[in-house]
Design a protein around this motif. Structure first.
Motif, short mmCIF file in Angstrom:
data_model
loop_
_atom_site.label_atom_id
_atom_site.label_comp_id
_atom_site.label_asym_id
_atom_site.label_seq_id
_atom_site.Cartn_x
_atom_site.Cartn_y
_atom_site.Cartn_z
N TRP A 257 33.70 46.75 81.66
CA TRP A 257 32.38 46.23 81.28
C TRP A 257 31.52 45.91 82.49
O TRP A 257 30.32 45.83 82.40
N GLU A 261 27.29 45.92 83.34
CA GLU A 261 26.52 44.72 83.60
C GLU A 261 25.57 44.87 84.77
O GLU A 261 24.49 44.31 84.78
N TRP B 87 33.44 40.48 78.67
CA TRP B 87 34.66 41.28 78.78
C TRP B 87 35.25 41.63 77.42
O TRP B 87 36.26 42.31 77.34
N ARG B 88 34.66 41.12 76.35
CA ARG B 88 35.16 41.47 75.02
C ARG B 88 34.20 42.43 74.35
O ARG B 88 32.99 42.30 74.50
N THR B 89 34.74 43.35 73.57
CA THR B 89 33.87 44.24 72.80
C THR B 89 33.14 43.42 71.75
O THR B 89 33.46 42.24 71.53
N ASN B 93 34.27 39.87 70.22
CA ASN B 93 33.44 38.67 70.32
C ASN B 93 33.23 38.03 68.95
O ASN B 93 33.34 36.81 68.80
N LYS B 127 31.44 48.57 71.40
CA LYS B 127 30.59 48.46 72.59
C LYS B 127 30.79 47.10 73.24
O LYS B 127 31.31 46.16 72.62
N TYR B 128 30.34 46.99 74.49
CA TYR B 128 30.33 45.70 75.17
C TYR B 128 28.95 45.05 74.99
O TYR B 128 27.96 45.75 74.81
#
Lengths: 266, 252
Positions: A257, A261, B87-89, B93, B127-128
């Motif tokens: 991720w 960002e 950091w969680r999809t 989340n 997705k993130y």
């Protein structure tokens, strides 16, 4: 996003990324080579890069035999340092006064000059792997500890408030939020310490070892062979670069991720 | 009918600073109530007291007729910023609250997954958060909040960080969702129009130390479609007068 499966643009992107680095290193090497040839300086003072490379290839078996112990010392020392740094960072995170008690000791440990401490550690623990592991751990441990402790603190306060409103325990909050928040810090620390680690291992060997790049350099120096010394330097530089690249790859796999960002990196 | 939540003369001090002076308010089951007040007035402090983030206060807080301290976490809380974990999809989340409650990872995700369509997030499960738009992030945060099946929702300025157009869209969307589900909601906002559009009742707070200046019922019928109907605009103007010029005479 995965790119369409065609090789040409990928190679172009790769070139755009590493091109400038190749160019700067290439220019330096070229200037060095030209100077060595034009000035006719003695190879026992400043050998040309071509000579260093030729010697490195000729001596590849000896270099390889001496690189293996250096890699083992680096990786074993670094693994120990990581394990201890992680355990201590967790203890400090759960019990803050520990930080004030321990940090001064660690900061003092970072002021010890390696020139003095390396022979002493060899004197106390012999010529085996143990003193090398200890020295590598000594130089890499504190940066890793600081990175982890800071990483836990970097938690978004809204996220901790949210988790406690959900009824999460302190341990749960640590595992769900503080630990993952520390990842960018952890990897930043990792990239810094891994470069120290190789230098630390070579220094330990220099102070006394049966085999290793450090002792190889010492022998080359004593035999007035700067070409062999630089060949060993080349190997250690490649080793450091390879370890550095490995940390970058691990980070990409472990924290996919982060590349999405963009800005949020320490 | 017992009140869902009742605060009586709640006060809170930090050191020698009075943050909450005298907060008396209540919410009935299925009611949408807003707390409206200037920035920095201590609105979020009320939520921190309710969710256990802060301890020790004056006055009483009752939930369903019993002291709040005797209940087991009746609130689902949505913080000011979406507080999605990068950091969680998205599905990870949204399932967070259920996992914290002790549900297995798979069961939690199975429970959240069918709601993605209704929250406009279908196709974004893996997705993130960094890949979502601002409005989608807020919908994901709201999904994470409501899926916990708590008796009451606490929403802390949920749309404060959005651009004006997205915010209006989200307010209409929340209005539709609330009419369908009739959650019991306590909303914190400093947006007068938002409060009037969404709420059954509004408590207007003063600046620090916060006290309740007025309690205003919004008699507009549901479903509400228009944020700026003439009736709504009249109420808005009245509230703005109270907020911008809080004369003692109006305090009653």
């Amino acid at each position: 996003m995965s790119q369409p499966f065609s090789a040409a643009p990928r190679i172009a992107t790769l070139f755009a990324k590493i091109g400038p680095a190749l160019l700067s290193v290439g220019t330096l090497v070229l200037a060095w080579e030209l100077y060595a040839r034009i000035s006719r300086i003695s190879p026992t003072t400043l050998p040309a890069p071509s000579r260093v490379l030729a010697q490195a290839i000729q001596q590849r078996q000896a270099l390889f035999d001496n690189t293996v112990p250096t890699i083992s010392a680096t990786l074993a020392g670094f693994a120990c340092s990581l394990a201890v740094a992680f355990i201590l960072s967790v203890l400090i995170d759960f019990f803050k006064p520990l930080r004030r008690a321990l940090f001064p000791v660690f900061i003092i440990s970072q002021t010890l000059p390696l020139v003095a401490i390396a022979p002493l550690v060899v004197l106390w623990f012999g010529f085996g792997l143990t003193p090398k592991i200890m020295l590598v751990a000594l130089v890499t441990f504190f940066p890793m500890l600081v990175a982890l402790v800071q990483g836990y603190e970097s938690i978004d306060r809204d996220i901790s408030a949210l988790l406690s409103s959900m009824g999460a325990s302190r341990m749960r909050i640590f595992l769900l939020a503080r630990l993952p928040s520390s990842l960018p810090y952890f990897f930043a620390g990792l990239r810094i310490s891994i470069t120290y680690a190789v230098v630390g291992a070579i220094f330990a060997e220099y102070a006394g070892a049966a085999k290793g790049l450090g002792i190889y350099m010492l022998n080359a120096k004593n035999n007035f062979r700067p070409d062999l010394m630089l060949a060993a330097v080349l190997v250690s530089a490649l080793l450091t670069l390879a370890l550095f690249a490995a940390t970058v790859l691990i980070q990409r796999a472990a924290a996919p991720w982060e590349r999405l960002e963009g800005a949020r990196k320490p | 009918m017992s009140r869902r939540l009742e605060l009586r003369q709640v006060s809170k001090r930090f050191g020698d600073i009075d943050v909450l002076a005298d907060i008396t308010l209540h919410i009935e089951p299925g009611e949408f109530v807003s707390i409206l007040g200037p920035s920095g007035a201590g609105k979020s402090t009320i939520f921190s007291l309710l969710t256990g983030g802060l301890e020790g206060h004056g006055g009483d807080v009752d939930f369903d007729g019993r002291p709040l301290a005797d209940t087991r976490r009746p609130f689902a809380f949505m913080p000011q910023h979406d507080a999605l974990m990068p950091w969680r999809t998205v599905i990870g989340n949204t399932a967070l609250g259920l996992e914290v409650q002790g549900m297995s990872r798979k069961a939690a995700r199975d429970k959240v997954a069918p709601l993605f369509g209704e929250f406009g997030l279908a196709g974004f499960e893996q997705k993130y958060p960094a890949q979502l738009s601002g409005g989608m992030r807020q919908r994901a945060a709201l999904l994470r909040t409501v899926v916990q099946d708590r008796a009451m929702l606490l929403l802390d300025e949920p749309f404060g960080a959005l651009d004006a157009l997205t915010r209006t869209g989200m307010q209409r969307w929340l209005q539709t969702m609330w009419e369908r589900h009739r959650w019991t909601v306590l909303l914190i906002t400093h947006d007068v129009r938002e409060a009037v559009f969404l709420s059954d009742r509004i408590y207007v707070l003063s600046g620090r130390p916060a006290r309740v200046l007025r309690e205003i019922a919004i008699p507009l019928p549901h479903p509400r479609k228009d944020l700026a109907s003439p009736e709504a605009s009249a109420i808005e103007a009245d509230i703005l007068d109270t907020l911008l010029d809080p004369q003692p005479a109006q305090r009653t």
